[in-house]
Design an enzyme around this catalytic site. Structure first.
Site, PDB file in Angstrom:
ATOM      1  N   SER A 116      -0.934   3.084   2.461  1.00 56.44           N
ATOM      2  CA  SER A 116      -0.644   3.471   3.836  1.00 56.44           C
ATOM      3  C   SER A 116       0.697   4.204   3.934  1.00 56.44           C
ATOM      4  O   SER A 116       0.856   5.268   3.347  1.00 56.44           O
ATOM      5  CB  SER A 116      -0.679   2.217   4.723  1.00 56.44           C
ATOM      6  OG  SER A 116      -0.642   2.560   6.075  1.00 56.44           O
ATOM      7  N   HIS A 139      -5.272   6.242   4.869  1.00 55.29           N
ATOM      8  CA  HIS A 139      -6.096   6.093   6.069  1.00 55.29           C
ATOM      9  C   HIS A 139      -5.314   6.557   7.298  1.00 55.29           C
ATOM     10  O   HIS A 139      -4.091   6.698   7.244  1.00 55.29           O
ATOM     11  CB  HIS A 139      -6.555   4.634   6.232  1.00 55.29           C
ATOM     12  CG  HIS A 139      -5.433   3.653   6.384  1.00 55.29           C
ATOM     13  ND1 HIS A 139      -4.642   3.587   7.514  1.00 55.29           N
ATOM     14  CD2 HIS A 139      -4.961   2.700   5.553  1.00 55.29           C
ATOM     15  CE1 HIS A 139      -3.744   2.627   7.374  1.00 55.29           C
ATOM     16  NE2 HIS A 139      -3.905   2.082   6.176  1.00 55.29           N
TER      17      HIS A 139
END
Length: 238
Positions: A116, A139
């Site tokens: 992330s 993501h």
């Protein structure tokens, strides 16, 4: 040669390693130069405190530390060891921007994973390495808590995502289209959108510079330190 001289010579030839402190960092001194080792683990903690049971890296500790490394004449380079699982976007970007703006040699090494917001942290160094078994999860931005279902909210998400994408593409070799495709991919993550990539794939995509371990990262950093010293000496003679 007496005993005191022998002891003195032995001390100067051996690396001087500062004991690891609570922050998870150490200072390594050898004849090749002085390297500050910074470990970024767990979640990146931002303005909200994480539960005591969560492993975290606090940005208010890291930011002044990086400023000290940059200004200290005793420190020649920075090695960043990464094994983190995301965290606060603003705090993670703040640390990443500070590392990217440093003039001293910086090398990052992804071990285990850098997920992330850990992706910008991994690419923020001048040279990045990843272990073959290490993973990186890419993501879209997510938000915990109350979300107001209005167009402004989604526009805000889009702008944050764009900031992250711009930073990653500016500090690595991955193309914007390829990064966006990885972020929006479906069917790979359970109950989520995005992708998990591993060592070789991260290098092939241009996200990380090369596969390697600790010795590779240190060797690269020593080379960068030596090049910088030579450049400074050359500049001083001109």
């Amino acid at each position: 040669m007496d005993e005191s001289q022998e002891k003195e010579e032995q001390q100067t030839s051996e690396p001087i390693i500062q004991p690891i402190i609570d922050l998870g960092s150490s200072l390594i001194q050898t004849d090749k130069g002085t390297i500050y080792v910074l470990t970024i683990v767990g979640q990146i903690e931002g303005h909200q405190m994480l539960p005591p049971s969560s492993k975290s890296t606090k940005y208010e500790h890291v930011l002044p530390l990086l400023a000290t490394v940059e200004e200290s004449p005793q420190i020649d380079g920075l090695l960043i060891l990464l094994n983190n699982g995301g965290g606060d976007v603003e705090a993670g970007l703040a640390i990443s921007e500070l590392i990217a703006s440093m003039s001293k040699p910086t090398v990052s090494l992804v071990l285990g994973g850098s997920h992330s917001i850990g992706v910008p942290l991994a690419v923020s160094a001048k040279r990045s390495f990843i272990a073959p078994s290490a993973a990186m999860t890419i993501h879209p931005v997510r938000l915990n808590g109350l979300v107001i279902g209005v167009p402004q909210t989604f526009y805000y998400f889009e702008r944050i995502q764009d900031r992250i994408t711009q930073f990653i593409t500016a500090n690595s070799g991955i193309k914007r289209d390829a990064l966006t495709k990885l972020m929006l991919q479906t069917g790979e993550l359970a109950a989520d959108v995005g992708s998990v990539i591993y060592g070789e794939e991260a290098v092939e995509l241009g996200l990380i510079d090369q596969i390697g371990g600790l010795s590779d990262a240190l060797s690269c950093l020593h080379g960068m330190i030596e090049d910088r010293k030579q450049a400074i000496e050359t500049g001083g003679r001109e």
